[in-house]
Design a protein around this motif. Structure first.
Motif, PDB file in Angstrom:
ATOM      1  N   ALA A  40       0.851  -1.187   0.000  1.00  0.00           N
ATOM      2  CA  ALA A  40       0.000   0.000   0.000  1.00  0.00           C
ATOM      3  C   ALA A  40       0.888   1.238   0.000  1.00  0.00           C
ATOM      4  CB  ALA A  40      -0.901  -0.011   1.231  1.00  0.00           C
ATOM      5  N   GLU A  41       0.284   2.393  -0.189  1.00  0.00           N
ATOM      6  CA  GLU A  41       1.045   3.643  -0.183  1.00  0.00           C
ATOM      7  C   GLU A  41       1.844   3.746   1.117  1.00  0.00           C
ATOM      8  OE1 GLU A  41       1.239   5.596  -2.938  1.00  0.00           O
ATOM      9  OE2 GLU A  41       0.002   4.003  -3.765  1.00  0.00           O
ATOM     10  N   GLY A  42       3.120   4.076   0.998  1.00  0.00           N
ATOM     11  CA  GLY A  42       3.998   4.195   2.156  1.00  0.00           C
ATOM     12  C   GLY A  42       4.781   2.938   2.473  1.00  0.00           C
ATOM     13  N   ASP A  43       4.460   1.816   1.822  1.00  0.00           N
ATOM     14  CA  ASP A  43       5.188   0.559   2.037  1.00  0.00           C
ATOM     15  C   ASP A  43       6.379   0.476   1.084  1.00  0.00           C
ATOM     16  OD1 ASP A  43       3.203  -0.214   3.820  1.00  0.00           O
ATOM     17  OD2 ASP A  43       2.230  -1.584   2.409  1.00  0.00           O
ATOM     18  N   THR A  44       7.435  -0.162   1.546  1.00  0.00           N
ATOM     19  CA  THR A  44       8.582  -0.486   0.693  1.00  0.00           C
ATOM     20  C   THR A  44       9.043  -1.893   1.048  1.00  0.00           C
ATOM     21  OG1 THR A  44       9.299   1.816   0.555  1.00  0.00           O
ATOM     22  CG2 THR A  44      10.937   0.149   0.020  1.00  0.00           C
ATOM     23  N   VAL A  45       9.368  -2.665   0.031  1.00  0.00           N
ATOM     24  CA  VAL A  45       9.878  -4.016   0.230  1.00  0.00           C
ATOM     25  C   VAL A  45      11.143  -4.202  -0.597  1.00  0.00           C
ATOM     26  CG1 VAL A  45       8.496  -5.088  -1.600  1.00  0.00           C
ATOM     27  CG2 VAL A  45       9.236  -6.462   0.338  1.00  0.00           C
ATOM     28  N   GLU A  46      12.114  -4.910  -0.029  1.00  0.00           N
ATOM     29  CA  GLU A  46      13.342  -5.276  -0.736  1.00  0.00           C
ATOM     30  C   GLU A  46      13.374  -6.798  -0.868  1.00  0.00           C
ATOM     31  OE1 GLU A  46      16.756  -3.794   1.360  1.00  0.00           O
ATOM     32  OE2 GLU A  46      16.366  -1.736   0.739  1.00  0.00           O
ATOM     33  N   ILE A  47      13.628  -7.257  -2.068  1.00  0.00           N
ATOM     34  CA  ILE A  47      13.769  -8.682  -2.344  1.00  0.00           C
ATOM     35  C   ILE A  47      15.225  -8.907  -2.725  1.00  0.00           C
ATOM     36  CG2 ILE A  47      13.046 -10.581  -3.836  1.00  0.00           C
ATOM     37  CD1 ILE A  47      10.399  -8.917  -4.232  1.00  0.00           C
ATOM     38  N   ARG A  48      15.884  -9.820  -2.015  1.00  0.00           N
ATOM     39  CA  ARG A  48      17.303 -10.079  -2.279  1.00  0.00           C
ATOM     40  C   ARG A  48      17.505 -11.530  -2.683  1.00  0.00           C
ATOM     41  NH1 ARG A  48      18.104  -7.163   2.921  1.00  0.00           N
ATOM     42  NH2 ARG A  48      18.637  -5.030   2.338  1.00  0.00           N
ATOM     43  N   ILE A  49      18.429 -11.709  -3.625  1.00  0.00           N
ATOM     44  CA  ILE A  49      18.878 -13.041  -4.014  1.00  0.00           C
ATOM     45  C   ILE A  49      20.383 -13.078  -3.779  1.00  0.00           C
ATOM     46  CG2 ILE A  49      19.153 -14.681  -5.902  1.00  0.00           C
ATOM     47  CD1 ILE A  49      16.547 -13.579  -7.047  1.00  0.00           C
ATOM     48  N   LYS A  50      20.793 -14.042  -2.972  1.00  0.00           N
ATOM     49  CA  LYS A  50      22.208 -14.189  -2.626  1.00  0.00           C
ATOM     50  C   LYS A  50      22.716 -15.507  -3.193  1.00  0.00           C
ATOM     51  CE  LYS A  50      21.145 -11.828   1.683  1.00  0.00           C
ATOM     52  NZ  LYS A  50      21.150 -11.900   3.148  1.00  0.00           N
ATOM     53  N   THR A  51      23.970 -15.506  -3.624  1.00  0.00           N
ATOM     54  CA  THR A  51      24.580 -16.724  -4.165  1.00  0.00           C
ATOM     55  C   THR A  51      26.007 -16.845  -3.648  1.00  0.00           C
ATOM     56  OG1 THR A  51      25.345 -15.574  -6.156  1.00  0.00           O
ATOM     57  CG2 THR A  51      23.198 -16.649  -6.287  1.00  0.00           C
ATOM     58  N   ARG A  52      26.578 -18.043  -3.846  1.00  0.00           N
ATOM     59  CA  ARG A  52      27.994 -18.290  -3.561  1.00  0.00           C
ATOM     60  C   ARG A  52      28.687 -18.645  -4.867  1.00  0.00           C
ATOM     61  NH1 ARG A  52      28.909 -22.881   0.433  1.00  0.00           N
ATOM     62  NH2 ARG A  52      26.783 -23.467  -0.047  1.00  0.00           N
ATOM     63  N   ARG A  53      29.881 -18.131  -5.055  1.00  0.00           N
ATOM     64  CA  ARG A  53      30.654 -18.456  -6.248  1.00  0.00           C
ATOM     65  C   ARG A  53      31.191 -19.876  -6.174  1.00  0.00           C
ATOM     66  NH1 ARG A  53      35.549 -19.099  -8.005  1.00  0.00           N
ATOM     67  NH2 ARG A  53      36.401 -18.779  -5.939  1.00  0.00           N
ATOM     68  N   ALA A  54      31.606 -20.298  -4.976  1.00  0.00           N
ATOM     69  CA  ALA A  54      32.162 -21.641  -4.802  1.00  0.00           C
ATOM     70  C   ALA A  54      31.841 -22.144  -3.402  1.00  0.00           C
ATOM     71  CB  ALA A  54      33.678 -21.622  -5.018  1.00  0.00           C
ATOM     72  N   SER A  55      31.845 -23.454  -3.254  1.00  0.00           N
ATOM     73  CA  SER A  55      31.596 -24.049  -1.935  1.00  0.00           C
ATOM     74  C   SER A  55      32.604 -23.522  -0.926  1.00  0.00           C
ATOM     75  CB  SER A  55      31.710 -25.570  -2.020  1.00  0.00           C
ATOM     76  OG  SER A  55      30.690 -26.075  -2.847  1.00  0.00           O
ATOM     77  N   GLY A  56      32.128 -23.270   0.287  1.00  0.00           N
ATOM     78  CA  GLY A  56      33.016 -22.775   1.337  1.00  0.00           C
ATOM     79  C   GLY A  56      33.138 -21.273   1.390  1.00  0.00           C
ATOM     80  N   GLU A  57      32.661 -20.575   0.359  1.00  0.00           N
ATOM     81  CA  GLU A  57      32.718 -19.119   0.362  1.00  0.00           C
ATOM     82  C   GLU A  57      31.463 -18.535   1.007  1.00  0.00           C
ATOM     83  OE1 GLU A  57      33.499 -17.548  -3.521  1.00  0.00           O
ATOM     84  OE2 GLU A  57      35.517 -18.402  -3.575  1.00  0.00           O
ATOM     85  N   THR A  58      31.494 -17.252   1.274  1.00  0.00           N
ATOM     86  CA  THR A  58      30.363 -16.541   1.860  1.00  0.00           C
ATOM     87  C   THR A  58      29.346 -16.198   0.779  1.00  0.00           C
ATOM     88  OG1 THR A  58      31.823 -15.566   3.517  1.00  0.00           O
ATOM     89  CG2 THR A  58      29.734 -14.456   3.143  1.00  0.00           C
ATOM     90  N   SER A  59      28.071 -16.348   1.107  1.00  0.00           N
ATOM     91  CA  SER A  59      27.013 -15.921   0.177  1.00  0.00           C
ATOM     92  C   SER A  59      26.987 -14.408   0.103  1.00  0.00           C
ATOM     93  CB  SER A  59      25.657 -16.441   0.647  1.00  0.00           C
ATOM     94  OG  SER A  59      25.619 -17.833   0.562  1.00  0.00           O
ATOM     95  N   ARG A  60      26.789 -13.885  -1.109  1.00  0.00           N
ATOM     96  CA  ARG A  60      26.761 -12.431  -1.323  1.00  0.00           C
ATOM     97  C   ARG A  60      25.556 -12.076  -2.177  1.00  0.00           C
ATOM     98  NH1 ARG A  60      31.391 -10.966   0.887  1.00  0.00           N
ATOM     99  NH2 ARG A  60      33.269 -12.233   0.612  1.00  0.00           N
ATOM    100  N   ILE A  61      25.138 -10.823  -2.078  1.00  0.00           N
ATOM    101  CA  ILE A  61      23.979 -10.365  -2.839  1.00  0.00           C
ATOM    102  C   ILE A  61      24.306 -10.364  -4.331  1.00  0.00           C
ATOM    103  CG2 ILE A  61      22.408  -8.445  -3.294  1.00  0.00           C
ATOM    104  CD1 ILE A  61      22.733  -7.660  -0.352  1.00  0.00           C
ATOM    105  N   ALA A  62      23.480 -11.071  -5.095  1.00  0.00           N
ATOM    106  CA  ALA A  62      23.601 -11.082  -6.550  1.00  0.00           C
ATOM    107  C   ALA A  62      22.614 -10.093  -7.171  1.00  0.00           C
ATOM    108  CB  ALA A  62      23.352 -12.490  -7.087  1.00  0.00           C
TER     109      ALA A  62
END
Length: 109
Positions: A40-62
């Protein structure tokens, strides 16, 4: 190439809290769909998708998508995300007087 629902649900958001929708580790091309018709008016939503480049690494915002106010086209689809490690999808309602409800689905090809 077949298309399957890797995960789905409905999130009742708390304003200011990042909510995890799903975390998947299967190889594939993923697309997140979120229904923002409750905004509704005045609302804001953020949708994030995070991935890892390789196993063992930290997930980061893609990808990060931000939507505000009532939406004329409420079904939102992410960019296609090809991964072989991990995908994490989150929603944060950053503004609004009350938390809204967001039905969602993660598709995998």
């Amino acid at each position: 190439m077949g298309l399957v629902a890797a995960a789905n649900g409905t999130l009742a958001a708390t304003v200011g809290t990042e909510h995890s929708l799903t975390q998947q580790t299967g190889i594939g091309v993923y697309v997140l769909m979120v229904d923002t018709s409750a905004l509704a008016e005045g609302d804001t939503v953020e949708i994030r998708i995070k991935t890892r480049r390789a196993s063992g690494e930290t997930s980061r915002i893609a990808y990060k998508y931000t939507y505000s106010d009532a939406q004329a086209e409420p079904h939102k689809y992410s960019d296609a995300v090809p991964i072989d490690t991990e995908i994490i999808c989150t929603i944060t309602q950053t503004a609004g007087l009350v938390g809204r409800t967001f039905p969602w689905k993660l598709l995998r090809a």
